[in-house]
Design a protein around this motif. Structure first.
Motif, PDB file in Angstrom:
ATOM      1  N   ASN A   1      41.458  41.693  32.067  1.00 59.29           N
ATOM      2  CA  ASN A   1      41.787  41.290  33.432  1.00 59.29           C
ATOM      3  C   ASN A   1      43.290  41.088  33.599  1.00 59.29           C
ATOM      4  OD1 ASN A   1      39.118  41.318  34.261  1.00 59.29           O
ATOM      5  ND2 ASN A   1      38.791  39.200  33.679  1.00 59.29           N
ATOM      6  N   LEU A   2      43.941  40.532  32.601  1.00 58.59           N
ATOM      7  CA  LEU A   2      45.384  40.334  32.674  1.00 58.59           C
ATOM      8  C   LEU A   2      46.109  41.675  32.712  1.00 58.59           C
ATOM      9  CD1 LEU A   2      47.723  38.304  32.647  1.00 58.59           C
ATOM     10  CD2 LEU A   2      47.721  38.494  30.157  1.00 58.59           C
ATOM     11  N   LEU A   3      45.655  42.620  31.912  1.00 61.94           N
ATOM     12  CA  LEU A   3      46.273  43.942  31.896  1.00 61.94           C
ATOM     13  C   LEU A   3      46.127  44.641  33.252  1.00 61.94           C
ATOM     14  CD1 LEU A   3      47.690  46.147  30.234  1.00 61.94           C
ATOM     15  CD2 LEU A   3      45.422  47.019  29.696  1.00 61.94           C
ATOM     16  N   VAL A   4      44.940  44.566  33.853  1.00 63.22           N
ATOM     17  CA  VAL A   4      44.722  45.178  35.171  1.00 63.22           C
ATOM     18  C   VAL A   4      45.617  44.509  36.212  1.00 63.22           C
ATOM     19  CG1 VAL A   4      43.037  45.519  37.025  1.00 63.22           C
ATOM     20  CG2 VAL A   4      42.399  45.972  34.661  1.00 63.22           C
ATOM     21  N   PHE A   5      45.716  43.177  36.156  1.00 65.95           N
ATOM     22  CA  PHE A   5      46.579  42.459  37.098  1.00 65.95           C
ATOM     23  C   PHE A   5      48.039  42.878  36.938  1.00 65.95           C
ATOM     24  CE2 PHE A   5      49.533  38.907  37.664  1.00 65.95           C
ATOM     25  CZ  PHE A   5      49.443  38.767  39.038  1.00 65.95           C
TER      26      PHE A   5
ATOM     27  N   ASP B   1      34.506  32.692  30.975  1.00 67.34           N
ATOM     28  CA  ASP B   1      33.384  33.502  31.439  1.00 67.34           C
ATOM     29  C   ASP B   1      33.648  34.975  31.130  1.00 67.34           C
ATOM     30  OD1 ASP B   1      31.099  34.346  32.660  1.00 67.34           O
ATOM     31  OD2 ASP B   1      31.798  33.984  34.700  1.00 67.34           O
ATOM     32  N   GLN B   2      32.744  35.615  30.384  1.00 62.43           N
ATOM     33  CA  GLN B   2      32.905  37.009  29.996  1.00 62.43           C
ATOM     34  C   GLN B   2      32.139  37.961  30.904  1.00 62.43           C
ATOM     35  OE1 GLN B   2      34.909  38.174  27.520  1.00 62.43           O
ATOM     36  NE2 GLN B   2      35.648  36.087  27.289  1.00 62.43           N
ATOM     37  N   THR B   3      31.511  37.464  31.976  1.00 62.08           N
ATOM     38  CA  THR B   3      30.738  38.346  32.847  1.00 62.08           C
ATOM     39  C   THR B   3      31.633  39.249  33.683  1.00 62.08           C
ATOM     40  OG1 THR B   3      30.641  36.662  34.585  1.00 62.08           O
ATOM     41  CG2 THR B   3      28.815  36.726  33.005  1.00 62.08           C
ATOM     42  N   GLN B   4      32.867  38.833  33.912  1.00 60.90           N
ATOM     43  CA  GLN B   4      33.805  39.637  34.708  1.00 60.90           C
ATOM     44  C   GLN B   4      34.820  40.366  33.835  1.00 60.90           C
ATOM     45  OE1 GLN B   4      33.465  40.099  37.974  1.00 60.90           O
ATOM     46  NE2 GLN B   4      31.660  38.795  37.858  1.00 60.90           N
ATOM     47  N   GLY B   5      34.566  40.461  32.554  1.00 59.05           N
ATOM     48  CA  GLY B   5      35.490  41.103  31.633  1.00 59.05           C
ATOM     49  C   GLY B   5      36.287  40.070  30.861  1.00 59.05           C
ATOM     50  N   SER B   6      36.930  40.513  29.818  1.00 63.14           N
ATOM     51  CA  SER B   6      37.689  39.577  28.998  1.00 63.14           C
ATOM     52  C   SER B   6      39.003  39.218  29.685  1.00 63.14           C
ATOM     53  CB  SER B   6      37.980  40.194  27.634  1.00 63.14           C
ATOM     54  OG  SER B   6      38.868  41.287  27.773  1.00 63.14           O
ATOM     55  N   PHE B   7      39.593  38.131  29.236  1.00 58.45           N
ATOM     56  CA  PHE B   7      40.856  37.676  29.794  1.00 58.45           C
ATOM     57  C   PHE B   7      41.948  38.724  29.600  1.00 58.45           C
ATOM     58  CE2 PHE B   7      44.985  35.689  28.891  1.00 58.45           C
ATOM     59  CZ  PHE B   7      45.267  35.213  30.158  1.00 58.45           C
TER      60      PHE B   7
ATOM     61  N   VAL C   1      43.002  39.291  44.107  1.00 55.91           N
ATOM     62  CA  VAL C   1      41.649  39.042  43.586  1.00 55.91           C
ATOM     63  C   VAL C   1      41.660  39.086  42.051  1.00 55.91           C
ATOM     64  CG1 VAL C   1      39.310  39.990  43.464  1.00 55.91           C
ATOM     65  CG2 VAL C   1      40.470  39.816  45.665  1.00 55.91           C
ATOM     66  N   MET C   2      42.384  40.050  41.491  1.00 60.48           N
ATOM     67  CA  MET C   2      42.454  40.139  40.022  1.00 60.48           C
ATOM     68  C   MET C   2      43.163  38.924  39.426  1.00 60.48           C
ATOM     69  SD  MET C   2      40.712  42.473  38.744  1.00 60.48           S
ATOM     70  CE  MET C   2      41.247  42.131  37.096  1.00 60.48           C
ATOM     71  N   LEU C   3      44.140  38.364  40.133  1.00 56.92           N
ATOM     72  CA  LEU C   3      44.783  37.140  39.662  1.00 56.92           C
ATOM     73  C   LEU C   3      43.770  36.002  39.587  1.00 56.92           C
ATOM     74  CD1 LEU C   3      47.307  35.500  38.894  1.00 56.92           C
ATOM     75  CD2 LEU C   3      47.639  35.106  41.351  1.00 56.92           C
ATOM     76  N   ILE C   4      42.944  35.877  40.612  1.00 61.18           N
ATOM     77  CA  ILE C   4      41.913  34.826  40.620  1.00 61.18           C
ATOM     78  C   ILE C   4      40.905  35.057  39.498  1.00 61.18           C
ATOM     79  CG2 ILE C   4      40.001  33.870  41.960  1.00 61.18           C
ATOM     80  CD1 ILE C   4      41.733  34.385  44.461  1.00 61.18           C
ATOM     81  N   VAL C   5      40.447  36.304  39.315  1.00 61.10           N
ATOM     82  CA  VAL C   5      39.486  36.611  38.260  1.00 61.10           C
ATOM     83  C   VAL C   5      40.098  36.359  36.883  1.00 61.10           C
ATOM     84  CG1 VAL C   5      38.192  38.509  37.178  1.00 61.10           C
ATOM     85  CG2 VAL C   5      38.169  38.234  39.659  1.00 61.10           C
ATOM     86  N   THR C   6      41.370  36.685  36.715  1.00 54.81           N
ATOM     87  CA  THR C   6      42.041  36.462  35.436  1.00 54.81           C
ATOM     88  C   THR C   6      42.135  34.970  35.119  1.00 54.81           C
ATOM     89  OG1 THR C   6      43.332  38.467  35.748  1.00 54.81           O
ATOM     90  CG2 THR C   6      44.158  36.890  34.142  1.00 54.81           C
ATOM     91  N   ILE C   7      42.502  34.182  36.123  1.00 59.60           N
ATOM     92  CA  ILE C   7      42.572  32.725  35.919  1.00 59.60           C
ATOM     93  C   ILE C   7      41.185  32.173  35.629  1.00 59.60           C
ATOM     94  CG2 ILE C   7      43.076  30.535  37.064  1.00 59.60           C
ATOM     95  CD1 ILE C   7      45.375  32.017  38.507  1.00 59.60           C
ATOM     96  N   TRP C   8      40.187  32.676  36.338  1.00 61.55           N
ATOM     97  CA  TRP C   8      38.810  32.232  36.124  1.00 61.55           C
ATOM     98  C   TRP C   8      38.350  32.557  34.701  1.00 61.55           C
ATOM     99  CZ3 TRP C   8      34.041  34.926  38.661  1.00 61.55           C
ATOM    100  CH2 TRP C   8      32.886  34.209  38.361  1.00 61.55           C
ATOM    101  N   ALA C   9      38.667  33.757  34.224  1.00 60.85           N
ATOM    102  CA  ALA C   9      38.275  34.150  32.870  1.00 60.85           C
ATOM    103  C   ALA C   9      38.993  33.307  31.826  1.00 60.85           C
ATOM    104  CB  ALA C   9      38.566  35.627  32.637  1.00 60.85           C
ATOM    105  N   ALA C  10      40.231  32.907  32.098  1.00 62.30           N
ATOM    106  CA  ALA C  10      40.992  32.101  31.137  1.00 62.30           C
ATOM    107  C   ALA C  10      40.493  30.664  31.098  1.00 62.30           C
ATOM    108  CB  ALA C  10      42.471  32.128  31.492  1.00 62.30           C
ATOM    109  N   VAL C  11      40.210  30.096  32.256  1.00 63.88           N
ATOM    110  CA  VAL C  11      39.820  28.686  32.320  1.00 63.88           C
ATOM    111  C   VAL C  11      38.361  28.490  31.925  1.00 63.88           C
ATOM    112  CG1 VAL C  11      39.527  26.722  33.895  1.00 63.88           C
ATOM    113  CG2 VAL C  11      41.573  28.140  34.047  1.00 63.88           C
ATOM    114  N   ALA C  12      37.473  29.281  32.502  1.00 61.04           N
ATOM    115  CA  ALA C  12      36.044  29.087  32.269  1.00 61.04           C
ATOM    116  C   ALA C  12      35.552  29.795  31.018  1.00 61.04           C
ATOM    117  CB  ALA C  12      35.250  29.575  33.479  1.00 61.04           C
TER     118      ALA C  12
END
Length: 89
Positions: free
Chosen positions: A68-72, A59-65, A46-57
């Motif tokens: 998210n990358l660090l958590v992944f 979108d800062q609503t789910q945290g910064s890229f 799930v964190m991989l998907i959120v990280t890719i989403w934050a990078a592509v879109a």
């Protein structure tokens, strides 16, 4: 003087084979029997998907890229380490 070859605690061949096996054991069918690690694997995906989403879109609503990358990376390292240290499979 004689050339003495010091015995290594972690021989290179053994470490390489262990790393290969640790990534092979990340199969969800194998992980299903250990519920804690299985949940961590799902959250890592799930964190991989959120990280890719934050990078592509952007979108800062789910945290910064970066966050998210660090958590992944931490979750993935935990999974790899669990499988590397596990010897019952």
């Amino acid at each position: 003087m004689k050339n003495k070859k010091a015995a290594s605690l972690f021989p290179k061949e053994l470490v390489i084979e262990s790393l290969k096996q640790s990534f092979a054991k990340l199969n969800p069918q194998t992980m299903f029997w250990n519920p804690i690690v299985f949940i961590v694997e799902i959250v890592t995906f799930v964190m991989l998907i959120v990280t890719i989403w934050a990078a592509v879109a952007g979108d800062q609503t789910q945290g910064s890229f970066g966050y998210n990358l660090l958590v992944f990376i931490v979750l993935f390292f935990y999974l790899a380490l669990c499988q590397f240290c596990r010897s019952d499979c």
